[in-house]
Design a protein around this motif. Structure first.
Motif, PDB file in Angstrom:
ATOM      1  N   THR A 100       0.803  -1.226   0.000  1.00  0.00           N
ATOM      2  CA  THR A 100       0.000   0.000   0.000  1.00  0.00           C
ATOM      3  C   THR A 100       0.837   1.277   0.000  1.00  0.00           C
ATOM      4  O   THR A 100       0.321   2.349   0.301  1.00  0.00           O
ATOM      5  CB  THR A 100      -0.941   0.011   1.216  1.00  0.00           C
ATOM      6  OG1 THR A 100      -0.160  -0.096   2.415  1.00  0.00           O
ATOM      7  CG2 THR A 100      -1.914  -1.150   1.161  1.00  0.00           C
ATOM      8  N   ASP A 256      -9.339   0.531  -3.271  1.00  0.00           N
ATOM      9  CA  ASP A 256      -9.327   1.733  -2.434  1.00  0.00           C
ATOM     10  C   ASP A 256      -8.316   1.598  -1.301  1.00  0.00           C
ATOM     11  O   ASP A 256      -7.626   2.555  -0.946  1.00  0.00           O
ATOM     12  CB  ASP A 256     -10.721   1.988  -1.858  1.00  0.00           C
ATOM     13  CG  ASP A 256     -11.695   2.532  -2.890  1.00  0.00           C
ATOM     14  OD1 ASP A 256     -11.234   2.997  -3.955  1.00  0.00           O
ATOM     15  OD2 ASP A 256     -12.911   2.486  -2.636  1.00  0.00           O
ATOM     16  N   ARG A 257      -8.224   0.393  -0.729  1.00  0.00           N
ATOM     17  CA  ARG A 257      -7.249   0.183   0.354  1.00  0.00           C
ATOM     18  C   ARG A 257      -5.819   0.279  -0.167  1.00  0.00           C
ATOM     19  O   ARG A 257      -4.947   0.865   0.479  1.00  0.00           O
ATOM     20  CB  ARG A 257      -7.490  -1.175   1.013  1.00  0.00           C
ATOM     21  CG  ARG A 257      -6.595  -1.398   2.211  1.00  0.00           C
ATOM     22  CD  ARG A 257      -6.841  -2.741   2.862  1.00  0.00           C
ATOM     23  NE  ARG A 257      -5.847  -3.010   3.875  1.00  0.00           N
ATOM     24  CZ  ARG A 257      -5.636  -4.195   4.421  1.00  0.00           C
ATOM     25  NH1 ARG A 257      -6.381  -5.231   4.072  1.00  0.00           N
ATOM     26  NH2 ARG A 257      -4.683  -4.360   5.319  1.00  0.00           N
ATOM     27  N   ARG A 259      -4.787   2.109  -2.513  1.00  0.00           N
ATOM     28  CA  ARG A 259      -4.506   3.521  -2.762  1.00  0.00           C
ATOM     29  C   ARG A 259      -4.611   4.377  -1.502  1.00  0.00           C
ATOM     30  O   ARG A 259      -4.517   5.607  -1.585  1.00  0.00           O
ATOM     31  CB  ARG A 259      -5.460   4.063  -3.824  1.00  0.00           C
ATOM     32  CG  ARG A 259      -5.283   3.408  -5.195  1.00  0.00           C
ATOM     33  CD  ARG A 259      -6.215   4.010  -6.220  1.00  0.00           C
ATOM     34  NE  ARG A 259      -7.617   3.803  -5.839  1.00  0.00           N
ATOM     35  CZ  ARG A 259      -8.629   4.472  -6.364  1.00  0.00           C
ATOM     36  NH1 ARG A 259      -8.416   5.399  -7.280  1.00  0.00           N
ATOM     37  NH2 ARG A 259      -9.877   4.218  -5.981  1.00  0.00           N
ATOM     38  N   GLN A 261      -7.249   4.768   0.418  1.00  0.00           N
ATOM     39  CA  GLN A 261      -8.562   5.395   0.551  1.00  0.00           C
ATOM     40  C   GLN A 261      -9.543   4.526   1.337  1.00  0.00           C
ATOM     41  O   GLN A 261     -10.721   4.860   1.450  1.00  0.00           O
ATOM     42  CB  GLN A 261      -9.129   5.702  -0.835  1.00  0.00           C
ATOM     43  CG  GLN A 261      -8.270   6.683  -1.626  1.00  0.00           C
ATOM     44  CD  GLN A 261      -8.765   6.885  -3.045  1.00  0.00           C
ATOM     45  OE1 GLN A 261      -9.774   6.318  -3.455  1.00  0.00           O
ATOM     46  NE2 GLN A 261      -8.050   7.698  -3.809  1.00  0.00           N
ATOM     47  N   ALA A 262      -9.079   3.410   1.854  1.00  0.00           N
ATOM     48  CA  ALA A 262      -9.891   2.539   2.693  1.00  0.00           C
ATOM     49  C   ALA A 262      -8.943   1.803   3.639  1.00  0.00           C
ATOM     50  O   ALA A 262      -7.720   1.813   3.441  1.00  0.00           O
ATOM     51  CB  ALA A 262     -10.692   1.538   1.849  1.00  0.00           C
ATOM     52  N   ASP A 266     -12.852  -1.305   6.759  1.00  0.00           N
ATOM     53  CA  ASP A 266     -13.931  -1.000   5.826  1.00  0.00           C
ATOM     54  C   ASP A 266     -14.472  -2.292   5.216  1.00  0.00           C
ATOM     55  O   ASP A 266     -13.735  -3.256   5.003  1.00  0.00           O
ATOM     56  CB  ASP A 266     -13.437  -0.078   4.713  1.00  0.00           C
ATOM     57  CG  ASP A 266     -13.154   1.321   5.229  1.00  0.00           C
ATOM     58  OD1 ASP A 266     -14.029   1.880   5.897  1.00  0.00           O
ATOM     59  OD2 ASP A 266     -12.048   1.834   4.961  1.00  0.00           O
TER      60      ASP A 266
END
Length: 280
Positions: A100, A256-257, A259, A261-262, A266
Motif C-alpha cells: 500500500t 481503495d485500500r 490507494r 482510501q480505505a 472498511d
C-alpha cells in the motif's frame, strides 16, 4: 561474490521474498549475489543453505550497505518503522514489494535514493509460474524478474495498483475450491479423492485460461456452457445471485485500500447489519 553480477539485498525475508529468491535461483541459475536480512532466521538460513549465491547480513543496514539493488519485502504496517533508521545511497535502485505504499510515499523513507520501482510477485514465482508485475519497466530490474512467470511491464503506477488489487483474490480462489470440496465430501466421498479431483478440474481450467487468454474469458464462459446444460444453469444462477457484482465491489474496496482510501476495517454495505456493524 561474483564479478559482474548485481548485488541484490532483501530487507524482509518472508513468504513472498523466499518465493522470489527461490525463483531467481531455480535450476542453479545465478542472476545476482543476494544478501538477506537476518530477521526471519529460519527462512534466511534455509535459502542460504540451498544456494551458494546467498549470504545473510548482520542486520538491515548491512543489507543496504552491501547492495546495489534493494528489495523491500516488508509489511506495510511496519514499513516506516523498519525503513526510517536505514541509510540509503543516492545511486541505489529500490524495488518495493510493500503493497500500500506508492512511490511518493516511499521517497522520503529511502532518500537520497531516487530510482524506485514497485513489483508484485506471487508465491508461484518460486516455481516460475503465474504472473508478476513491474512498474516502471526498468531494464535492470526486469532482467532479474524475467522468466519467473508472466512478467507484465507497466508504464503507469495506477496500473500496478489495479493489478495488486486482483491478487487479493488468491484466498477467495482456494476458499471456492474448499467449498466445492466440502460439498462433495458431504455426499460421502473421501478427502483423498475429493481434493485431488477438485484440484485437477480447476488446474485444467487455469491452463485453458492462460493458453486462450487472447480469446476473452467471456467467450470461454460461453464455450464451457452448453445451451440448456449444467454449466449454463450454474453460471446463470450465480450471476442472478449477484456473484459477479460482488466480485467487482470487493475489488473496488481492495483497490481503495491499496490507494490508501480505505482500511482493513472498511467493508461492503451488504456485509453490514442495520446497526452498521460488520456481520459475523
Amino acid at each position: 561474490m561474483s564479478v559482474g553480477l548485481p548485488r541484490v539485498g532483501i530487507v524482509g525475508v518472508g513468504t513472498i521474498a523466499e518465493a522470489l529468491v527461490t525463483g531467481m535461483c531455480a535450476g542453479g541459475e545465478r542472476r545476482a549475489d543476494f544478501l538477506l536480512s537476518p530477521r526471519n532466521t529460519e527462512v534466511a538460513h534455509r535459502l542460504a543453505g540451498r544456494h551458494r549465491s546467498i549470504a545473510i547480513a548482520a542486520d538491515n543496514q548491512g543489507v543496504v550497505d552491501g547492495s546495489d539493488i534493494v528489495f523491500l519485502a516488508i509489511r506495510p504496517q511496519v514499513a516506516r518503522q523498519v525503513l526510517s533508521p536505514l541509510i540509503f545511497r543516492a545511486e541505489q535502485r529500490i524495488v518495493s514489494l510493500v503493497a500500500t505504499f506508492d512511490v511518493e510515499r516511499l521517497k522520503p523513507l529511502v532518500a537520497p535514493a531516487t530510482t524506485i520501482a514497485r513489483a508484485v510477485p506471487l508465491p508461484p514465482v518460486a516455481d516460475r509460474l503465474g504472473a508478476l508485475t513491474l512498474y516502471p519497466p526498468l531494464p535492470e530490474i526486469a532482467a532479474l524478474l524475467d522468466g519467473l512467470g508472466r512478467l507484465v511491464l507497466l508504464d503507469r503506477e495506477a496500473d500496478i495498483d489495479a493489478c495488486l488489487a486482483v491478487t487479493a483474490l488468491m484466498g477467495s480462489y482456494f476458499g471456492l475450491l474448499d467449498s466445492v470440496s466440502d460439498w462433495l465430501s458431504s455426499r460421502g466421498l473421501g478427502d483423498d479423492r475429493v481434493r485431488p479431483y477438485v484440484g485437477a478440474i480447476f488446474n485444467a481450467l487455469g491452463a485453458t485460461a492462460q493458453a486462450r487468454a487472447a480469446d476473452g474469458f467471456d467467450r470461454l464462459a460461453i464455450e464451457h456452457s452448453t445451451p440448456g446444460g449444467l454449466n449454463e444453469q450454474a453460471w446463470r444462477e450465480l450471476k442472478s445471485a449477484g456473484w459477479t457484482g460482488l466480485v467487482r465491489e470487493t475489488l473496488d474496496l481492495i483497490h481503495d485500500r491499496v490507494r490508501g482510501q480505505a482500511t482493513l476495517d472498511d467493508t461492503l454495505p451488504s456485509n453490514r447489519n442495520q446497526n452498521g456493524d460488520r456481520r459475523g
